[in-house]
Design an enzyme around this catalytic site. Sequence first.
Site, mmCIF file in Angstrom:
data_model
loop_
_atom_site.group_PDB
_atom_site.id
_atom_site.type_symbol
_atom_site.label_atom_id
_atom_site.label_comp_id
_atom_site.label_asym_id
_atom_site.label_seq_id
_atom_site.Cartn_x
_atom_site.Cartn_y
_atom_site.Cartn_z
ATOM 1 N N TYR A 248 16.095 31.330 1.701
ATOM 2 C CA TYR A 248 14.978 32.189 2.089
ATOM 3 C C TYR A 248 15.155 32.694 3.523
ATOM 4 C CZ TYR A 248 12.095 31.004 -1.993
ATOM 5 O OH TYR A 248 11.591 30.874 -3.256
ATOM 6 N N LYS B 211 0.832 -1.195 0.000
ATOM 7 C CA LYS B 211 0.000 0.000 0.000
ATOM 8 C C LYS B 211 0.874 1.256 0.000
ATOM 9 C CE LYS B 211 -0.432 0.061 5.061
ATOM 10 N NZ LYS B 211 -1.362 0.093 6.200
#
Length: 820
Positions: free
Chosen positions: A715, A491
């Site tokens: 940043y 999964k």
Amino acid sequence: MTISSYDVAKITNGRIIGSNDLMVSGIITDSRQLNYSEGLVFFAIDGKIHDGHRYIDTLYQKGIRTFVVERLPDQPEKYAGAAFIITKNTIDALQLLASYKRKLFKSPVIAVTGSAGKTIVKEWLADILGIATSVVRSPKSYNSQIGVPLSVLKLDEKFKLGIFEAGISLPGEMERLQKVIDPDIGVITNIGDAHSENFPDNKTKAEEKLKLFVNASSVIYCRDHEIIHQLIVNNKSFKSKKLVDWSFNNQEAKIFVKKCVLPGEKTGIRMILDGKANDFEIPFTDRASVENAITVAAVCLALGTDAKIIAKGLSGLVSVAMRMDMKRGINNCMLIEDYYNSDPGSLNMAIEYLKSQKGRKATLVLSDFLQSGRDDKELYGGVARLLKKTEIDKFIGIGEALVRNSALFDKSARFFRSTDEFINTFNGSEFKNETILLKGARFYEFEKIGNLLEQQIHQTILEINLDAISHNLNEFRRHLNPGTKILAMVKAFAYGAGPAEIAALLEYEGVSYLAVACADEGVELRNAGVTLPVIVMNPDPSASDVIIKYNLEPEIFSFSSFEKFTAAASKHGLINYPVHIKIDTGMHRLGFMPDEIGELAQRLFTAECIRVVSVFSHLAGSEDPSLDNFTLRQIDVLQKTVDQIQNIIGYPFLRHILNTSGIVRFPQYQFDMVRPGIGMYGVGHFEGLQLKTVGRFKTRISQIKRIRAGEPVGYSCADVSENERTIAILAAGYADGLNRKLGNSNGCLYIKGVRAPIIGNICMDMCMADISGVKAEIGDEAEIFGENISIDEIASKCQTIPYEILTSIPRRVKRVFFRE
């Protein structure tokens, strides 16, 4: 149908050795598809690649007791309680048993044959007729000497209609299939060049196909296929049959058809039968889909199906994922991948589909036709004329025959002797703003070309070591009792690793089941060719039809999910469809509560459309010794629940509760099956297991620069150093699954044998690392996690778990699979 092993021997003209009173209620021919063993008979088919006799011992260990064989195994006396039914040919025996089952079915049976489109016609026909009645159909393209009897054996008196397809490649094969299907109603789609190598011409092949309808009372076909029409009207045995022909061109046909193009890529059709006009709408415009849909509508009209039901069904048709897949490619290209069928007849329709895609130039990449049985010059001359007629902009031919006949094509065409030769000269910049049809026989492995054309230029990849997965799986096997099954968890994109490739490996390694989270993940596995049983652990109630269509097995966890799935199963006319029951033993996620088990068991007992394959639960803290008492309490609840259900429904099923850590810490509770998950991928530390690292997440250096002291990086100017630095800018950011918490020197990258701290804030598509003193160059690799930096370390620094790290790596990060 439940019969004895003695009955099986009598029906198949076999000689029985061993028990003659074993009860048989199901058939299996593929040892990999064993869901349960009670009441099964295994037909040991000796094929070109696999010999079923090799798997008798394994299947006996798994509980099978009845075997139809061509020869006895060594030491047959060691198979106590077994029955061996010896026949001259097990395929013949399988067909005899199916023929016996067919004779017991009193409702109508429809058979579909033809050179192309038979699977699509069968699927659409079953979908539309299934609106009003219970229909059993052959799965996908089960149309062979083995597939047909397996399909017919699904007949049951509770179905009101059977629809099966039949395909042939050799003279004499259709007569055998006729005895199995013995249809009341016959449908032939068309006649073309597929599988022509064993027939002198298409007329002979059509004659062979029409033998399927020798006892049919009705035959439906397209009158515009002249060979078929002439054979039918000139065959004395067809004089007494009800013939329903349809035509675009001849108003004398039983059904005259007019068509028009509608807005929104739709086609309007008017079908005039006995003076009455029936107007329908089809959500396709290409000729192949339109003709297939009209054939389906003609059958429905011939059967007297209500026009409103036909209209509803036709308007809701969806493509059957069989042969042509469309994907986005490089340089604003679109890819149409048609690797399944390579014959001249299907080429015409494929090109029509290609040309229906507007806005880009049309490119065809074609391989040699391997089974045409026709003269090369005549065959490829026809292809060249077709390309000119349809105004294909670019043609690439691959194969020795195409090279030999290259002079027949336009001078701009290019030719290669093999797929590898094309790949070795491939230049992606030559393909821009094109719709590219890749049509090749499987032998030519055109998926390699598809991989090149859909390749996305991205330097961040996740390498998957397939050998490591095999090793880790076998490490778990060392701790299992003989006969304990494995349900492998794939999964969440196989924990980020890529489900299709991992599933194919696990299938080869012999696991019994695969588990996915949702139906879409299961569909992806089926489309990738995975045939193992696949359990959907968290099925959306609206996905029941998809689950059934793709032969997936749902987890039933509540009365609501029970009601919705059984309603869908009943609508499809299913009997004993495999399901898995989830019990909430204390984790309090999905699952039935213990006080609901009595009512659940009674409902399971009366629900004939489903069959319980397993009952299971999930441990909440199997890795934590402080929770061992809670774990044991969960196991006890499951055991009591299993006993309660089994006592009421009256047949056995699989039990399982152990996850990765449970396998190691509670081996005495393996029951019938275990569920290794993230441990297969090399994550975690478990006593007694020597697991190998499976995944290596890495990127590359895009740029290197020197930064003066006091200059910020990234940043918010979050990283400033008092020293001059050499930094690397790398092509991985948080959009690639690189967690932002690793920035500002919390995490490192492994570059040229050195841990380089990640500096500044991590950007969406990039990050920066301090490589001062490291002899690195542009293009060098940088490991995010792998052999040198563990995923456990990454998870710890991000204050999360390895599961989240793995499953956060998006699909834009290419997976590269390798063996050592």
